[in-house]
Design a protein around this motif. Structure first.
Motif, PDB file in Angstrom:
ATOM      1  N   ASP A   1       0.864  -1.182   0.000  1.00 15.06           N
ATOM      2  CA  ASP A   1       0.000   0.000   0.000  1.00 15.06           C
ATOM      3  C   ASP A   1       0.892   1.221   0.000  1.00 15.06           C
ATOM      4  N   LYS A   2       0.301   2.348  -0.274  1.00 14.31           N
ATOM      5  CA  LYS A   2       1.099   3.578  -0.190  1.00 14.31           C
ATOM      6  C   LYS A   2       0.909   4.263   1.175  1.00 14.31           C
ATOM      7  N   THR A   3      -0.370   4.656   1.423  1.00 11.27           N
ATOM      8  CA  THR A   3      -0.620   5.517   2.574  1.00 11.27           C
ATOM      9  C   THR A   3      -0.334   4.774   3.876  1.00 11.27           C
ATOM     10  N   GLY A   4       0.582   5.317   4.651  1.00 14.84           N
ATOM     11  CA  GLY A   4       0.878   4.733   5.951  1.00 14.84           C
ATOM     12  C   GLY A   4       1.991   3.701   5.914  1.00 14.84           C
TER      13      GLY A   4
ATOM     14  N   GLY B   1      -8.522  10.325  14.728  1.00 15.23           N
ATOM     15  CA  GLY B   1      -9.317   9.961  13.558  1.00 15.23           C
ATOM     16  C   GLY B   1      -8.460   9.897  12.313  1.00 15.23           C
ATOM     17  N   ASP B   2      -9.126   9.961  11.152  1.00 13.16           N
ATOM     18  CA  ASP B   2      -8.443   9.819   9.867  1.00 13.16           C
ATOM     19  C   ASP B   2      -7.509  11.018   9.618  1.00 13.16           C
ATOM     20  N   PRO B   3      -6.214  10.764   9.399  1.00 15.41           N
ATOM     21  CA  PRO B   3      -5.275  11.873   9.198  1.00 15.41           C
ATOM     22  C   PRO B   3      -5.644  12.765   8.007  1.00 15.41           C
ATOM     23  N   THR B   4      -6.270  12.181   6.957  1.00 19.84           N
ATOM     24  CA  THR B   4      -6.686  12.998   5.809  1.00 19.84           C
ATOM     25  C   THR B   4      -7.683  14.060   6.273  1.00 19.84           C
ATOM     26  N   GLU B   5      -8.581  13.669   7.159  1.00 26.77           N
ATOM     27  CA  GLU B   5      -9.586  14.604   7.645  1.00 26.77           C
ATOM     28  C   GLU B   5      -9.001  15.534   8.700  1.00 26.77           C
TER      29      GLU B   5
ATOM     30  N   PRO C   1     -20.651   7.942   4.721  1.00 26.42           N
ATOM     31  CA  PRO C   1     -19.233   7.985   5.115  1.00 26.42           C
ATOM     32  C   PRO C   1     -18.308   7.643   3.948  1.00 26.42           C
ATOM     33  N   PHE C   2     -17.030   7.967   4.132  1.00 22.80           N
ATOM     34  CA  PHE C   2     -16.039   7.690   3.087  1.00 22.80           C
ATOM     35  C   PHE C   2     -15.814   6.192   2.961  1.00 22.80           C
ATOM     36  N   SER C   3     -15.638   5.727   1.755  1.00 29.43           N
ATOM     37  CA  SER C   3     -15.132   4.364   1.548  1.00 29.43           C
ATOM     38  C   SER C   3     -14.204   4.381   0.351  1.00 29.43           C
TER      39      SER C   3
ATOM     40  N   ARG D   1     -16.000   3.999  -2.965  1.00 32.46           N
ATOM     41  CA  ARG D   1     -16.800   5.138  -3.433  1.00 32.46           C
ATOM     42  C   ARG D   1     -15.947   6.372  -3.664  1.00 32.46           C
ATOM     43  N   GLN D   2     -14.887   6.468  -2.879  1.00 31.64           N
ATOM     44  CA  GLN D   2     -13.947   7.595  -2.953  1.00 31.64           C
ATOM     45  C   GLN D   2     -14.593   8.937  -2.683  1.00 31.64           C
ATOM     46  N   LEU D   3     -15.663   8.965  -1.925  1.00 36.83           N
ATOM     47  CA  LEU D   3     -16.212  10.260  -1.506  1.00 36.83           C
ATOM     48  C   LEU D   3     -16.923  10.114  -0.180  1.00 36.83           C
ATOM     49  N   MET D   4     -17.125  11.274   0.453  1.00 37.34           N
ATOM     50  CA  MET D   4     -17.922  11.314   1.676  1.00 37.34           C
ATOM     51  C   MET D   4     -18.921  12.453   1.502  1.00 37.34           C
ATOM     52  N   ALA D   5     -20.135  12.276   2.017  1.00 35.28           N
ATOM     53  CA  ALA D   5     -21.148  13.333   1.902  1.00 35.28           C
ATOM     54  C   ALA D   5     -21.804  13.556   3.257  1.00 35.28           C
TER      55      ALA D   5
ATOM     56  N   ALA E   1     -12.294  12.106  -4.135  1.00 34.29           N
ATOM     57  CA  ALA E   1     -11.343  12.131  -5.247  1.00 34.29           C
ATOM     58  C   ALA E   1     -11.852  13.116  -6.306  1.00 34.29           C
ATOM     59  N   PRO E   2     -10.987  13.975  -6.854  1.00 34.83           N
ATOM     60  CA  PRO E   2     -11.451  15.030  -7.763  1.00 34.83           C
ATOM     61  C   PRO E   2     -12.286  14.503  -8.925  1.00 34.83           C
ATOM     62  N   GLU E   3     -11.866  13.376  -9.530  1.00 35.16           N
ATOM     63  CA  GLU E   3     -12.642  12.931 -10.699  1.00 35.16           C
ATOM     64  C   GLU E   3     -14.065  12.553 -10.304  1.00 35.16           C
TER      65      GLU E   3
ATOM     66  N   LEU F   1       1.088  15.317  -4.267  1.00 33.80           N
ATOM     67  CA  LEU F   1       0.116  15.673  -3.229  1.00 33.80           C
ATOM     68  C   LEU F   1      -1.147  14.829  -3.373  1.00 33.80           C
ATOM     69  N   ARG F   2      -1.795  14.612  -2.243  1.00 34.33           N
ATOM     70  CA  ARG F   2      -3.062  13.867  -2.236  1.00 34.33           C
ATOM     71  C   ARG F   2      -4.145  14.925  -2.410  1.00 34.33           C
ATOM     72  N   VAL F   3      -4.962  14.808  -3.445  1.00 36.81           N
ATOM     73  CA  VAL F   3      -5.891  15.892  -3.771  1.00 36.81           C
ATOM     74  C   VAL F   3      -7.321  15.505  -3.429  1.00 36.81           C
ATOM     75  N   LEU F   4      -8.004  16.400  -2.731  1.00 31.96           N
ATOM     76  CA  LEU F   4      -9.424  16.212  -2.449  1.00 31.96           C
ATOM     77  C   LEU F   4     -10.178  17.359  -3.096  1.00 31.96           C
TER      78      LEU F   4
ATOM     79  N   ILE G   1       0.608  -0.515  -4.703  1.00 29.15           N
ATOM     80  CA  ILE G   1      -0.799  -0.666  -5.102  1.00 29.15           C
ATOM     81  C   ILE G   1      -1.614   0.257  -4.199  1.00 29.15           C
ATOM     82  N   THR G   2      -2.193   1.297  -4.764  1.00 29.98           N
ATOM     83  CA  THR G   2      -2.816   2.312  -3.921  1.00 29.98           C
ATOM     84  C   THR G   2      -4.204   2.687  -4.421  1.00 29.98           C
ATOM     85  N   GLY G   3      -4.985   3.269  -3.508  1.00 33.40           N
ATOM     86  CA  GLY G   3      -6.292   3.791  -3.903  1.00 33.40           C
ATOM     87  C   GLY G   3      -6.174   5.228  -4.381  1.00 33.40           C
ATOM     88  N   ASP G   4      -4.993   5.794  -4.283  1.00 34.14           N
ATOM     89  CA  ASP G   4      -4.808   7.216  -4.576  1.00 34.14           C
ATOM     90  C   ASP G   4      -4.708   7.488  -6.074  1.00 34.14           C
ATOM     91  N   HIS G   5      -4.603   8.784  -6.407  1.00 30.15           N
ATOM     92  CA  HIS G   5      -4.531   9.243  -7.790  1.00 30.15           C
ATOM     93  C   HIS G   5      -3.257   8.720  -8.455  1.00 30.15           C
ATOM     94  N   PRO G   6      -3.332   8.371  -9.753  1.00 31.40           N
ATOM     95  CA  PRO G   6      -2.145   7.816 -10.427  1.00 31.40           C
ATOM     96  C   PRO G   6      -0.941   8.752 -10.410  1.00 31.40           C
TER      97      PRO G   6
HETATM   98  P1  ATP Z   1      -3.647   3.301  -0.019  1.00 32.46           P
HETATM   99  O1  ATP Z   1      -4.520   2.301  -0.712  1.00 32.46           O
HETATM  100  O2  ATP Z   1      -2.239   3.229  -0.445  1.00 32.46           O
HETATM  101  O3  ATP Z   1      -3.812   3.324   1.459  1.00 32.46           O
HETATM  102  P2  ATP Z   1      -5.161   5.744  -0.195  1.00 32.46           P
HETATM  103  O4  ATP Z   1      -5.264   5.847   1.263  1.00 32.46           O
HETATM  104  O5  ATP Z   1      -4.849   6.984  -0.938  1.00 32.46           O
HETATM  105  O6  ATP Z   1      -4.105   4.712  -0.661  1.00 32.46           O
HETATM  106  P3  ATP Z   1      -7.973   5.483  -0.280  1.00 32.46           P
HETATM  107  O7  ATP Z   1      -8.029   5.716   1.179  1.00 32.46           O
HETATM  108  O8  ATP Z   1      -8.794   4.430  -0.891  1.00 32.46           O
HETATM  109  O9  ATP Z   1      -6.516   5.176  -0.772  1.00 32.46           O
HETATM  110  O10 ATP Z   1      -8.315   6.897  -0.955  1.00 32.46           O
HETATM  111  C1  ATP Z   1      -8.628   7.022  -2.327  1.00 32.46           C
HETATM  112  C2  ATP Z   1      -8.962   8.470  -2.648  1.00 32.46           C
HETATM  113  O11 ATP Z   1     -10.144   8.877  -1.963  1.00 32.46           O
HETATM  114  C3  ATP Z   1      -7.897   9.478  -2.210  1.00 32.46           C
HETATM  115  O12 ATP Z   1      -6.987   9.707  -3.237  1.00 32.46           O
HETATM  116  C4  ATP Z   1      -8.695  10.739  -1.923  1.00 32.46           C
HETATM  117  O13 ATP Z   1      -8.894  11.497  -3.100  1.00 32.46           O
HETATM  118  C5  ATP Z   1     -10.033  10.213  -1.476  1.00 32.46           C
HETATM  119  N1  ATP Z   1     -10.130  10.198  -0.009  1.00 32.46           N
HETATM  120  C6  ATP Z   1      -9.280   9.642   0.863  1.00 32.46           C
HETATM  121  N2  ATP Z   1      -9.718   9.793   2.120  1.00 32.46           N
HETATM  122  C7  ATP Z   1     -10.869  10.468   2.048  1.00 32.46           C
HETATM  123  C8  ATP Z   1     -11.835  10.913   3.010  1.00 32.46           C
HETATM  124  N3  ATP Z   1     -11.684  10.699   4.301  1.00 32.46           N
HETATM  125  N4  ATP Z   1     -12.924  11.575   2.545  1.00 32.46           N
HETATM  126  C9  ATP Z   1     -13.102  11.769   1.235  1.00 32.46           C
HETATM  127  N5  ATP Z   1     -12.252  11.375   0.290  1.00 32.46           N
HETATM  128  C10 ATP Z   1     -11.148  10.726   0.679  1.00 32.46           C
END
Ligand code: ATP
Length: 933
Positions: free
Chosen positions: A349-352, A431-435, A463-465, A468-472, A502-504, A542-545, A596-601
């Motif tokens: 994984d990448k993050t962490g 909590g989640d470091p991104t947040e 909630p975020f997953s 889904r790559q988004l939270m509302a 995720a921006p897209e 950078l990780r973009v939201l 192998i990451t969930g993040d942007h390419p």
């Molecule tokens: P890895 O799989 O290496 O841990 P990652 O943590 O970037 O990578 P995800 O957590 O699946 O993978 O995040 C995927 C995408 O979703 C991120 O690039 C970001 O744009 C978005 N994202 C991450 N965390 C949140 C969040 N808490 N709320 C909303 N969007 C998020």
């Protein structure tokens, strides 16, 4: 398992793929389908369903029974041969009216070996138990019009259940009624945040499992509120059951060592039988008595089996485990220690794991401005520096008043993390470091997260997953103050939907944006402009939201489209400082690291580039591309591509399988439950100790106590040391076995009467005088250049890279020296059998010292492995006891040697030792000469 209630009326399929399903039906329809009422099922109905569908429990592939594991040990070909030897030896002893001590000793050793193997294997069976344990709560059920508490195993589809905070969901169910019901679905998603559930929704048939807000899933936990639901699936029919099935079907591979040892056993037994046949035939032709030849054959069979080897290997692996724990790698399956040494690909994984997972917002893009954010870590103090960007086509430069703060406030309101001041004055995030980074950024603009959240209360959320790559969130804004910057668009709106992700994904749901003149339609070129902004930020690692909002959007049931884009926030998640070096070490060691990451390419590539994993033009494969590839194409792609982005956890299993099909030995990291099948499939499944879920840990072979990639590389180094040590004592032990074998075989062919070594003496040598120094060899502290050479070839024979020829060559030299002694001693009337026995033992002491290194003994520190010195002293003492302590001498059938005979034995042993050292010198000289040339 598919539940069918009657032949003519099948219930909706429970599988993920071919829904229509319960979430797509109203409560009334569900009850009808399940032939249930609001009064619950009747006793007769439940009894009938229970009988037909079985209890509500996960039927994991039954692990091998204890008897089966034990049997597998005993069916090992070497042990079978030994048991046959014991039987024949006992028969000979009984017919000669002797006590069958050889046979008894052999049976004891076989038993001990089987026990060791059994203990080792039964430890490996625990991986699936976590899943089983997850599904055992008591549950409140309505039956025959009454609520009662029952073991969850008795639940059947159609049962009504009542859940409240603290309950673990016992089966999959469709909600009928809820009050503020919040669930933690970490068991399925790996996400700790609560998900809020609703009963009165009917969701689209295609809704992914984890988004089915009107359903409950087995193994998840109720963290808030209460609800009533009708059970729709039990046991293996539940979502958790399907994961269990996936884990069951992902076959656990045998480790390279197991494969190599199996190969070794076959080689040894095969060659022993051939030799025995040769010797018996040769002896018979030479006129030797058949009974004597039979005894020789028995001794030879005992001599070829390295009885001490399994014990030494087990201890070596255990020592490796200890060393790894000291370096933060916890081994869950013993053979994994050695398998680590052969790893050729590490998927991470990448993050962490590669990064610190301490996010900091570095930059905002809002209107046509780039706003740099200063400050350190989570410290909520910092400043903003604005620079103007060329605005998108059709827009004027600048930013609407209040738009920046609305973006920052959206970040706080659409997140759950909190900022916390530690006692030492430093700041941390709960909590989640991104947040957390979003809360910190808002604080830098003097926006108090706590005040914002209590003023604009959250009414609902998605909630975020990762999927889904988004939270509302939906927040209350009756006064309209929050929405002010949106101008007229928000008039009369008392609820504001805020999304981030995720921006897209977010851009795809926006049709307006907030530019310099308030809210405007987002034209295609402007959308492109924003896509480009996100690309630029991602390309710098950078990780973009992206953030968006929609006034008048009052409930999760409405689609999330038609939102207003607020802007972007880009976060820096620095690479762990030690990772670049760890990646370089991997390369030197011939191991390919793969991200192998969930993040942007682009973020993935930039981070990969920063740590030396790939170069600037490296190919990045996306999860959705992987989906399109067939197996052959995937195999081709995984052989060259090292970065995968936007990959959902399910795709990891395919990547592992494709790598394995290419012949790679794969280590794979993971933290969520959905990662479990991939962890199980990989040769080394690596779970995260800090952020990982229980199920991922249970499915893994190794747990990283610090979640750090560098720890995997350290563990690989330890694994290689273990393998190097195993090779070291394998050549030591087997070299000696071959020497013994040839010596015994030569006796009848040279016309000597009697067997030079009895089975008991051979067992003594193999277990004690060879075994103890071999254990000390397993404690060798390290070896130069361990991580500068390629990994052992997957499937490589244990005799590869010179070990086989060493064993044969040394065995022959050893035998020749002993045979010369034997002939000399027999000719001079000395007790030749005891002299052979003693010489073989003493010579092995010198061999142990020589086997430590490829360098001559004078060139290495003789005290760097004090264990070996102790082992040599101890075994020499024990051997002397066997000669000179009367009852031992009688039991082992030795003759006390005169000083002169003993000196002769020592002399012959020294010749062997000298040969070993001279050979090393010669090889060193040849290597140097080769290098100079
Ligand atoms: P890895 O799989 O290496 O841990 P990652 O943590 O970037 O990578 P995800 O957590 O699946 O993978 O995040 C995927 C995408 O979703 C991120 O690039 C970001 O744009 C978005 N994202 C991450 N965390 C949140 C969040 N808490 N709320 C909303 N969007 C998020």
């Amino acid at each position: 398992m598919r539940l069918v209630f009657s032949a003519d009326r099948p219930v909706p399929s429970l599988s993920r793929i071919d829904s229509p399903a319960w979430h797509n039906l109203t409560v009334k329809e569900c009850l009808q389908q399940l032939e249930a009422t609001a009064e619950g099922l009747s006793t007769a109905q439940t009894a009938e369903r229970l009988a037909r569908l079985g209890p509500n429990k996960l039927e994991l592939a039954p692990g091998r029974s204890n008897m089966r594991i034990l049997w597998d040990q005993l069916s090992n070909v070497m042990l079978i041969m030994l048991l046959a030897v014991a039987a024949v030896s006992a028969a000979i002893a009984f017919s000669a009216q002797r006590f069958p001590k050889d046979a008894i000793a052999i049976v004891l050793i076989v038993g001990l070996n089987a026990l060791l193997g059994y203990l080792q294997e039964s430890r490996a069976q625990t991986a699936l138990l976590a899943l089983r344990e997850m599904a055992q709560p008591l549950v409140t059920v309505r039956r025959d019009g009454h609520w009662e508490r029952l073991p969850s195993e008795q639940l059947v589809p159609g049962d009504l259940i009542r859940m409240e905070a603290g309950d673990r969901v016992p089966a999959d169910a469709r909600l009928m009624e809820v009050a503020e019901l919040g669930l933690r679905e970490a068991a399925l998603t790996g996400e700790a945040e609560a998900v809020f559930k609703k009963a009165d929704l009917v969701m689209e048939a295609a809704t992914p499992v984890l988004e089915r807000q009107n359903c409950l899933f087995q193994g998840t936990e109720v963290v808030r509120g209460r609800g009533t639901a009708v059970v729709t699936a039990t046991g293996m029919g539940t979502e958790l059951g399907q994961i269990a099935e996936l884990i069951n079907s992902a076959g656990g591979e045998t480790t390279p060592l197991q494969e190599r040892l199996d190969g070794l056993a076959n080689v040894l037994v095969g060659s022993a039988l051939a030799l025995v046949a040769l010797v018996v035939l040769g002896g018979w032709l030479l006129g030797q008595p058949l009974l004597g030849l039979l005894e020789v054959a028995l001794s030879m069979a005992v001599a070829i089996v390295p009885e001490g080897l399994p014990a030494v290997i087990t201890v070596t692996l255990a020592i490796g485990t200890q060393r790894m724990v000291q370096r933060a790698a916890l081994i869950r399956r013993l053979p994994a220690v050695e398998a680590l040494g052969s790893v050729t690909v590490i998927c991470t994984d990448k993050t962490g794991t590669l990064t610190l997972n301490r996010q900091v917002v570095e930059e905002l893009r809002c209107g046509s401005q780039s706003i740099a954010v200063s400050g350190r870590g989570y410290d909520p103090h910092g400043s903003f520096t604005v620079s103007e960007l060329a605005p998108p086509e059709g827009a004027v430069p600048g930013i609407t008043a209040g738009a920046r703060d609305l973006l920052l406030a959206a970040g706080v309101l659409c997140s759950d993390a909190e900022l916390k001041k530690e006692e030492d004055g430093s700041w941390d995030v709960l909590g989640d470091p991104t947040e957390g980074a979003l809360v910190v950024a808002a604080s830098k603009a003097s926006l108090d997260g706590f005040a914002l959240r209590s003023h604009y209360k959250r009414k609902a959320e998605i909630p975020f997953s990762s999927e889904r790559q988004l939270m509302a969130v939906w927040v209350d804004d009756t006064t309209g103050t929050l929405q002010q910057p949106l101008g007229d668009v928000s008039k009369g709106s008392s609820t504001l939907l805020i999304t981030k992700g995720a921006p897209e994904v977010i851009l795809g749901s926006c049709d307006r944006w907030i530019g310099n003149h308030g809210v405007a339609v987002l034209s295609d070129p402007q959308r492109q402009w924003w896509v480009e902004q996100a690309r630029q930020l991602a390309a710098s690692g950078l990780r973009v939201l992206a953030f968006a909002c929609a006034p008048h959007h009052t409930s999760p049931e409405q689609s999330l489209d038609h939102q207003v884009l607020l802007g972007l926030m880009a976060q820096l998640d620095p690479a762990r400082p030690e990772v670049a070096e760890a990646v370089a070490r991997c390369r030197e060691a011939g191991i390919r690291p793969v991200m192998i990451t969930g993040d942007h390419p682009l973020t993935a590539r930039a981070i990969g580039q920063g740590i030396g994993l790939v170069d600037a033009n490296a190919e990045v494969v996306l999860g959705r591309e992987l989906e399109q590839f067939n197996d052959a194409r995937l195999q081709e792609v995984v052989s060259r591509c090292s970065v995968y982005a936007r990959v959902p956890p399910e795709q990891k299993l395919r990547i592992v399988k494709a790598l394995q099909a290419n012949g790679q030995v794969v280590a794979m990291t993971g933290d969520g439950v959905n990662d479990a099948p991939a962890l199980k499939q990989a040769h080394i499944g690596v779970a995260m100790g800090i952020t990982g879920t229980e199920v991922s840990k249970e499915a893994s072979d190794m747990v990283l106590l610090d979640d750090n990639f560098a720890t995997i590389v350290n563990a690989v180094e330890e694994g290689r040391l273990v393998y190097a040590n195993i090779r070291r004592f394998v050549k030591y032990i087997l070299g000696s076995n071959v020497g013994e074998l040839i010596t015994i075989a030569s006796a009848p062919l040279l016309g000597m009467v009697g067997v030079p070594l009895s089975p008991l003496q051979i067992l003594w040598m193999n277990l004690v005088t060879d075994g103890v120094p071999a254990l000390a060899l397993a404690l060798e502290p390290g070896e130069e250049g361990l991580m500068q050479r390629p990994p052992a070839e997957p499937g490589e024979s244990i005799f590869a890279r010179g070990i086989g020829s060493y064993i044969l060559r040394i065995g022959v030299v050893f035998a020749v020296i002993t045979i010369v002694l034997m002939v000399y001693a027999a000719g001079s009337g000395a007790p030749w059998k005891t002299m052979v026995f003693t010489t073989l033992c003493l010579a092995q002491m010198g061999h142990a010292l020589a086997a430590r290194s490829d360098l001559p003994l004078v060139q290495i520190n003789p005290f760097s492995n004090p264990w070996l010195i102790w082992a040599v002293v101890l075994t020499t003492g024990l051997q002397m006891a066997l000669l000179y302590v009367p009852f031992l001498s009688k039991f082992f059938e030795t003759t006390p040697l005169s000083l002169q005979d003993l000196a002769i034995c020592v002399g012959f042993s020294l010749i062997f030792f000298s040969y070993l050292e001279i050979e090393k010198l010669w090889r060193l000289w040849r290597r140097r000469a080769h290098a100079d040339a």
